[in-house]
Design an enzyme around this catalytic site. Structure first.
Site, mmCIF file in Angstrom:
data_model
loop_
_atom_site.group_PDB
_atom_site.id
_atom_site.type_symbol
_atom_site.label_atom_id
_atom_site.label_comp_id
_atom_site.label_asym_id
_atom_site.label_seq_id
_atom_site.Cartn_x
_atom_site.Cartn_y
_atom_site.Cartn_z
ATOM 1 N N CYS A 267 -45.993 6.164 -5.095
ATOM 2 C CA CYS A 267 -44.602 6.598 -5.165
ATOM 3 C C CYS A 267 -43.680 5.796 -4.262
ATOM 4 O O CYS A 267 -42.482 6.073 -4.196
ATOM 5 C CB CYS A 267 -44.536 8.083 -4.852
ATOM 6 N N HIS B 219 -37.678 11.392 1.096
ATOM 7 C CA HIS B 219 -38.670 11.363 0.024
ATOM 8 C C HIS B 219 -38.650 12.737 -0.656
ATOM 9 O O HIS B 219 -38.638 12.821 -1.873
ATOM 10 C CB HIS B 219 -40.045 11.022 0.597
ATOM 11 N N GLU C 40 -42.207 15.378 6.632
ATOM 12 C CA GLU C 40 -41.083 14.434 6.676
ATOM 13 C C GLU C 40 -40.015 14.910 7.651
ATOM 14 O O GLU C 40 -39.423 14.114 8.388
ATOM 15 C CB GLU C 40 -40.489 14.253 5.266
ATOM 16 N N LYS D 94 -34.299 14.218 -5.441
ATOM 17 C CA LYS D 94 -35.365 14.637 -6.372
ATOM 18 C C LYS D 94 -35.134 16.063 -6.859
ATOM 19 O O LYS D 94 -35.630 16.445 -7.919
ATOM 20 C CB LYS D 94 -36.739 14.551 -5.696
ATOM 21 N N HIS E 118 -39.370 13.634 -9.672
ATOM 22 C CA HIS E 118 -40.120 12.587 -8.992
ATOM 23 C C HIS E 118 -40.604 11.563 -10.016
ATOM 24 O O HIS E 118 -41.600 11.780 -10.703
ATOM 25 C CB HIS E 118 -41.296 13.202 -8.244
ATOM 26 N N PHE F 157 -48.919 8.234 -2.150
ATOM 27 C CA PHE F 157 -50.317 8.613 -1.930
ATOM 28 C C PHE F 157 -51.087 7.388 -1.443
ATOM 29 O O PHE F 157 -50.772 6.252 -1.812
ATOM 30 C CB PHE F 157 -50.940 9.106 -3.235
#
Lengths: 405, 82
Positions: free
Chosen positions: A157, A295, A306, A325, A330, A389
């Site tokens: 991502c 994110h 985060e 998002k 996403h 990831f």
């Protein structure tokens, strides 16, 4: 030192195709998450996603996988705005760096269905050429005869944020004078949605798709898969100035780190080091950052981690943070580019894009997330966070059109 | 199936992949002249296999240079009864 200008922006997402519909959605805090229509989702648990509306892509760039078609649509818009027809550079000085997390999912899904589902002896002969991860970057390079630096960038991502960071470095180092940089993904296939369902991190609210993605809210249930692409046309400031091309913003810094930790559990340290690296690379102080596009996936793990990372970098002077998002979902490897483009469009119009659906405060997420509605504000520099990831972190620092402090 | 019927079906399959003008869709036209590259040609052969329910062996596929060759291959591989 060569500075890197943004002279073209192209974007296609669940908001639709182009900058105007994107700005309209951000300004009106409108979600693009809907019931999935492009595939038969009736057997899936999760029937919602951030799907690109049909009228934004139908009939365009056929003969490619869906993710490549999105990349080409975004590149076309960026090239037109950047007046690429009159770029005035040797074609070996122009590059194409398009990231993707998952590549040609549509092509692979159709192929596996034939091979395993229907026991057919042959799949579409273009299966390899369409599904490869570099199909999009290659198609953009070919269409625009960009014969310089070109490769795909893959970091789940964070892919398109890394691609934009690497393009910025390529121009700074003199490897290229201009680069098509961004990312594309089209993961809304039956098999990929099944795989995400199995991870139990999807927000499945089939009755209220627009309310499913709830970043930083205590009642957040997970991420909403989406698709799309964004491409920035980057070129050296000197070249843009010499051809009187309007500059829309500047890539000012790039931070990239690895957690070297758990494959799916993020680390605050890895994210914080990437933010610090981007700030240092831009030659500024944390206080100069006026906005952070998080994110902000709306998973339990990401949002608290985060938040802790941002606090460790900014102390008690944290700028406003939001997760777009919440509105566009996403889009995997495309999300960094979509978020950088969205943030720049909004800030150049003088407002911060909101985090929608943030209804219930979470003690672990206690920052100013610009909840519900956009806010008028002047930010001359922002960060965009992307964490993939595998512990892959990329942070891009971007200067807006506003006067610098 | 007559040769004309095969040709008509072939034209449909080609058109699905590529916009080829009418005057370039004659049995004598080479695929190269019609603007059909190697990957397009593979995709068209794939479409032919699906449409006619036949399997074109690799060595046979490599001999195809024109639309006429395609018709020959299909004609030879179709079950005699049809």
């Amino acid at each position: 030192m060569t500075r890197v200008a943004i002279t073209g922006i192209g974007i296609v997402s669940c908001f639709g195709g182009g900058k105007a519909v994107t700005l309209d959605a951000l300004r009106n805090a409108r979600s693009g998450i809907k019931r999935i229509e492009s595939i038969d989702a009736s057997a899936l648990n999760c029937k919602i996603g951030g799907e690109v509306p049909r009228d934004a892509h139908e009939g365009l760039h056929r003969g490619n996988d869906r993710f490549t078609r999105f990349a080409l649509i975004a590149a076309d818009e960026a090239a037109e705005q950047a007046n690429y027809a009159n770029i005035g550079l040797g074609d070996d000085r122009v590059g194409s760096l398009i990231g993707t997390g998952l590549g040609g999912c549509e092509t692979l899904d159709a192929g596996y269905k034939r091979v395993y589902g229907e026991n057919l002896p042959r799949v579409a002969p273009a299966t390899i050429a369409w599904s490869m991860y570099n199909a999009a970057t290659s198609a953009v390079a070919t269409k625009y005869r960009a014969r310089g630096v070109a490769y795909a960038v893959v970091s789940a991502c964070a892919s398109s944020a890394h691609a934009i960071g690497l393009a910025y470095q390529a121009i700074k180092s003199g490897q290229a004078d201009a680069v098509f940089a961004g990312g594309a993904d089209a993961p809304l296939t039956f098999g990929i949605i099944r795989a995400w369902e199995s991870m139990r991190v999807l927000a499945v609210d089939n009755e209220h798709p627009e309310a499913a993605c709830r970043p930083f809210s205590a009642d957040r249930k997970g991420l909403v898969l989406a698709e799309g692409a964004a491409v920035l046309f980057l070129e050296s400031f000197d070249h843009a100035t010499s051809r009187n091309q309007p500059i829309l913003g500047e890539i000012a810094g790039f931070g990239a780190t690895s957690d070297a930790g758990h494959v799916t559990d993020p680390s605050a340290d890895g994210a914080a080091r990437a933010m610090r690296m981007a700030i240092n690379d831009a030659g500024v102080q944390p206080n100069d950052v006026g906005y952070i596009n998080a994110h902000g996936t709306a998973t339990r793990a990401n949002d608290a981690t985060e938040t802790a990372a941002i606090k460790s970098v900014f102390g008690d002077r944290v700028p406003p943070v939001s997760s777009t998002k919440s509105m566009h979902g996403h889009s995997m490897g495309a999300s960094g580019a979509i978020e950088i483009a969205s943030s720049l469009l909004a800030l150049n119009e003088g407002f911060l894009p909101p985090t929608i659906n943030l209804d219930t405060p979470d003690p672990e997420c206690d920052l100013d997330y610009v909840p519900h509605r956009p806010r008028e504000a002047a930010a001359s520099l922002f960060l965009s966070n992307s964490f993939g990831f595998g512990g892959m972190n990329a942070v891009i620092a971007v200067r807006t059109l506003l006067p610098q402090r | 199936m007559t040769r004309a019927e095969i040709e008509a079906k072939l034209i449909g399959i080609v058109r699905k992949e590529k916009d080829v003008p009418d005057d370039k869709l004659t049995p004598e036209t080479t695929l190269v002249d019609a603007g059909i590259d190697s990957l397009d040609s593979l995709t068209i052969l794939f479409g032919i296999e699906e449409e006619f329910g036949i399997s074109i062996p690799d060595d046979r596929a490599k001999t195809i240079k024109t639309f006429g060759d395609m018709i020959d291959v299909v004609e030879a591989l179709l079950p005699a009864a049809s």
